[in-house]
Motif scaffolding. Structure first.
Motif, PDB file in Angstrom:
ATOM      1  N   VAL A 195      44.265   5.456  31.857  1.00 53.10           N
ATOM      2  CA  VAL A 195      42.973   6.109  31.713  1.00 53.10           C
ATOM      3  C   VAL A 195      43.178   7.312  30.807  1.00 53.10           C
ATOM      4  CG1 VAL A 195      41.100   7.306  32.909  1.00 53.10           C
ATOM      5  CG2 VAL A 195      42.228   5.350  33.999  1.00 53.10           C
ATOM      6  N   VAL A 196      42.378   7.376  29.753  1.00 52.99           N
ATOM      7  CA  VAL A 196      42.472   8.453  28.772  1.00 52.99           C
ATOM      8  C   VAL A 196      41.202   9.277  28.857  1.00 52.99           C
ATOM      9  CG1 VAL A 196      42.720   9.020  26.326  1.00 52.99           C
ATOM     10  CG2 VAL A 196      43.828   6.958  27.254  1.00 52.99           C
ATOM     11  N   SER A 197      41.346  10.575  29.087  1.00 50.85           N
ATOM     12  CA  SER A 197      40.197  11.490  29.115  1.00 50.85           C
ATOM     13  C   SER A 197      40.212  12.321  27.845  1.00 50.85           C
ATOM     14  CB  SER A 197      40.275  12.413  30.333  1.00 50.85           C
ATOM     15  OG  SER A 197      40.219  11.650  31.519  1.00 50.85           O
ATOM     16  N   LEU A 198      39.160  12.174  27.055  1.00 53.27           N
ATOM     17  CA  LEU A 198      39.027  12.894  25.784  1.00 53.27           C
ATOM     18  C   LEU A 198      38.017  14.005  25.985  1.00 53.27           C
ATOM     19  CD1 LEU A 198      38.755   9.723  23.530  1.00 53.27           C
ATOM     20  CD2 LEU A 198      40.806  11.091  23.964  1.00 53.27           C
ATOM     21  N   ALA A 199      38.464  15.239  25.883  1.00 56.75           N
ATOM     22  CA  ALA A 199      37.624  16.385  26.222  1.00 56.75           C
ATOM     23  C   ALA A 199      36.675  16.813  25.114  1.00 56.75           C
ATOM     24  CB  ALA A 199      38.504  17.563  26.630  1.00 56.75           C
ATOM     25  N   SER A 200      36.861  16.315  23.896  1.00 49.63           N
ATOM     26  CA  SER A 200      36.045  16.809  22.782  1.00 49.63           C
ATOM     27  C   SER A 200      35.922  15.755  21.691  1.00 49.63           C
ATOM     28  CB  SER A 200      36.689  18.066  22.190  1.00 49.63           C
ATOM     29  OG  SER A 200      37.930  17.718  21.598  1.00 49.63           O
ATOM     30  N   THR A 201      35.052  16.026  20.746  1.00 48.05           N
ATOM     31  CA  THR A 201      34.925  15.151  19.579  1.00 48.05           C
ATOM     32  C   THR A 201      36.232  15.140  18.796  1.00 48.05           C
ATOM     33  OG1 THR A 201      32.566  15.572  19.454  1.00 48.05           O
ATOM     34  CG2 THR A 201      33.613  14.744  17.457  1.00 48.05           C
ATOM     35  N   ALA A 202      36.900  16.274  18.715  1.00 49.47           N
ATOM     36  CA  ALA A 202      38.189  16.333  18.012  1.00 49.47           C
ATOM     37  C   ALA A 202      39.210  15.421  18.691  1.00 49.47           C
ATOM     38  CB  ALA A 202      38.700  17.767  17.961  1.00 49.47           C
ATOM     39  N   ALA A 203      39.211  15.383  20.022  1.00 51.45           N
ATOM     40  CA  ALA A 203      40.132  14.507  20.749  1.00 51.45           C
ATOM     41  C   ALA A 203      39.788  13.046  20.498  1.00 51.45           C
ATOM     42  CB  ALA A 203      40.098  14.820  22.246  1.00 51.45           C
ATOM     43  N   ALA A 204      38.498  12.729  20.444  1.00 52.40           N
ATOM     44  CA  ALA A 204      38.080  11.356  20.152  1.00 52.40           C
ATOM     45  C   ALA A 204      38.513  10.961  18.746  1.00 52.40           C
ATOM     46  CB  ALA A 204      36.570  11.203  20.322  1.00 52.40           C
ATOM     47  N   THR A 205      38.354  11.864  17.795  1.00 49.25           N
ATOM     48  CA  THR A 205      38.791  11.590  16.426  1.00 49.25           C
ATOM     49  C   THR A 205      40.300  11.393  16.389  1.00 49.25           C
ATOM     50  OG1 THR A 205      36.939  12.852  15.527  1.00 49.25           O
ATOM     51  CG2 THR A 205      38.821  12.481  14.055  1.00 49.25           C
ATOM     52  N   ALA A 206      41.040  12.212  17.122  1.00 48.15           N
ATOM     53  CA  ALA A 206      42.496  12.084  17.186  1.00 48.15           C
ATOM     54  C   ALA A 206      42.886  10.747  17.801  1.00 48.15           C
ATOM     55  CB  ALA A 206      43.103  13.237  17.985  1.00 48.15           C
ATOM     56  N   PHE A 207      42.105  10.275  18.777  1.00 48.67           N
ATOM     57  CA  PHE A 207      42.397   8.972  19.376  1.00 48.67           C
ATOM     58  C   PHE A 207      42.250   7.874  18.328  1.00 48.67           C
ATOM     59  CE2 PHE A 207      41.309   4.974  21.316  1.00 48.67           C
ATOM     60  CZ  PHE A 207      42.348   4.830  22.222  1.00 48.67           C
ATOM     61  N   VAL A 208      41.151   7.915  17.581  1.00 43.30           N
ATOM     62  CA  VAL A 208      40.875   6.868  16.596  1.00 43.30           C
ATOM     63  C   VAL A 208      41.924   6.873  15.485  1.00 43.30           C
ATOM     64  CG1 VAL A 208      39.230   6.079  14.838  1.00 43.30           C
ATOM     65  CG2 VAL A 208      38.412   6.763  17.096  1.00 43.30           C
ATOM     66  N   THR A 209      42.489   8.020  15.185  1.00 48.40           N
ATOM     67  CA  THR A 209      43.470   8.087  14.098  1.00 48.40           C
ATOM     68  C   THR A 209      44.891   8.014  14.664  1.00 48.40           C
ATOM     69  OG1 THR A 209      43.286  10.500  14.078  1.00 48.40           O
ATOM     70  CG2 THR A 209      41.927   9.272  12.514  1.00 48.40           C
ATOM     71  N   GLY A 210      45.406   9.088  15.227  1.00 50.42           N
ATOM     72  CA  GLY A 210      46.797   9.142  15.679  1.00 50.42           C
ATOM     73  C   GLY A 210      47.140   8.202  16.820  1.00 50.42           C
ATOM     74  N   SER A 211      46.306   8.144  17.823  1.00 50.07           N
ATOM     75  CA  SER A 211      46.622   7.320  18.985  1.00 50.07           C
ATOM     76  C   SER A 211      46.554   5.843  18.653  1.00 50.07           C
ATOM     77  CB  SER A 211      45.676   7.640  20.139  1.00 50.07           C
ATOM     78  OG  SER A 211      45.839   8.985  20.516  1.00 50.07           O
ATOM     79  N   LEU A 212      45.674   5.490  17.752  1.00 49.36           N
ATOM     80  CA  LEU A 212      45.584   4.093  17.339  1.00 49.36           C
ATOM     81  C   LEU A 212      46.897   3.641  16.708  1.00 49.36           C
ATOM     82  CD1 LEU A 212      43.881   1.568  17.180  1.00 49.36           C
ATOM     83  CD2 LEU A 212      42.876   2.433  15.078  1.00 49.36           C
ATOM     84  N   ARG A 213      47.553   4.522  15.989  1.00 51.98           N
ATOM     85  CA  ARG A 213      48.865   4.189  15.410  1.00 51.98           C
ATOM     86  C   ARG A 213      49.889   3.893  16.509  1.00 51.98           C
ATOM     87  NH1 ARG A 213      47.320   8.152  11.639  1.00 51.98           N
ATOM     88  NH2 ARG A 213      48.443   9.772  12.736  1.00 51.98           N
TER      89      ARG A 213
END
Length: 132
Positions: free
Chosen positions: A60-78
Motif C-alpha cells: 500500500v502506497v500513500s502519496l501525500a501530495s501531487t509532487a509525490a504522485a508525480t514522483a510515483f509516475v516517474t521514479g517509482s515506475l522505474r
C-alpha cells in the motif's frame, strides 16, 4: 492524499519468497521519496497467489501530495519496471480508486501512459519532457 495498492505477482514462487520480493520493492520505493509504503495486511490475494487472507505480495502506497504522485509516475515506475524486467512472467498490478492497470514489461512510454490514467489530475508531460 492518494492511496495505491501494488499487487506483485511472479509465477512459480511460494508466499515467503513473494513476501521477500515485496519487501525489497518496498525499500526501493521508499528510497524514491514518494511517501509511505507498507505491506498490506488484509484484502484479496493477487492472481496466482497462495496463502491466507494476508494479501501476499501486496503493498500500500500513500502519496501525500501531487509532487509525490508525480514522483510515483516517474521514479517509482522505474523501480517497478526494473523488477518486472529481471524475470519473465513478473507482473505488477496498480490499483487506485477502483481502477487497475497491469504492468507486464511493455515499453517505458506505454507503462507511463497506463499509470498516468490512474492520476487524471496530474499535469501532462510535455514534448520537452517537463511537466506542464
Amino acid at each position: 492524499m492518494a492511496e495505491l495498492k501494488l499487487l506483485i505477482s511472479e509465477p512459480g514462487i511460494d508466499d515467503e519468497i513473494l513476501e521477500d520480493r515485496a519487501q525489497v520493492i518496498r525499500r526501493e520505493l521508499l528510497e524514491t521519496g514518494i511517501g509511505d509504503v507498507r505491506l498490506d495486511r488484509g484484502g484479496a490475494i493477487p492472481a496466482g497467489g497462495k496463502g491466507d487472507p494476508v494479501a501476499v505480495g501486496t503493498l500500500v502506497v500513500s502519496l501525500a501530495s501531487t509532487a509525490a504522485a508525480t514522483a510515483f509516475v516517474t521514479g517509482s515506475l522505474r523501480v517497478l519496471r526494473a523488477f518486472i524486467e529481471r524475470r519473465a512472467g513478473r507482473v505488477v498490478i496498480i490499483e487506485r480508486n477502483g481502477e487497475r492497470v497491469e504492468l507486464k514489461g511493455g515499453s517505458a512510454q506505454e507503462d507511463e501512459r497506463l499509470v498516468r490514467r490512474l492520476f487524471p489530475d496530474l499535469p501532462a508531460e510535455g514534448a520537452d519532457g517537463r511537466h506542464s
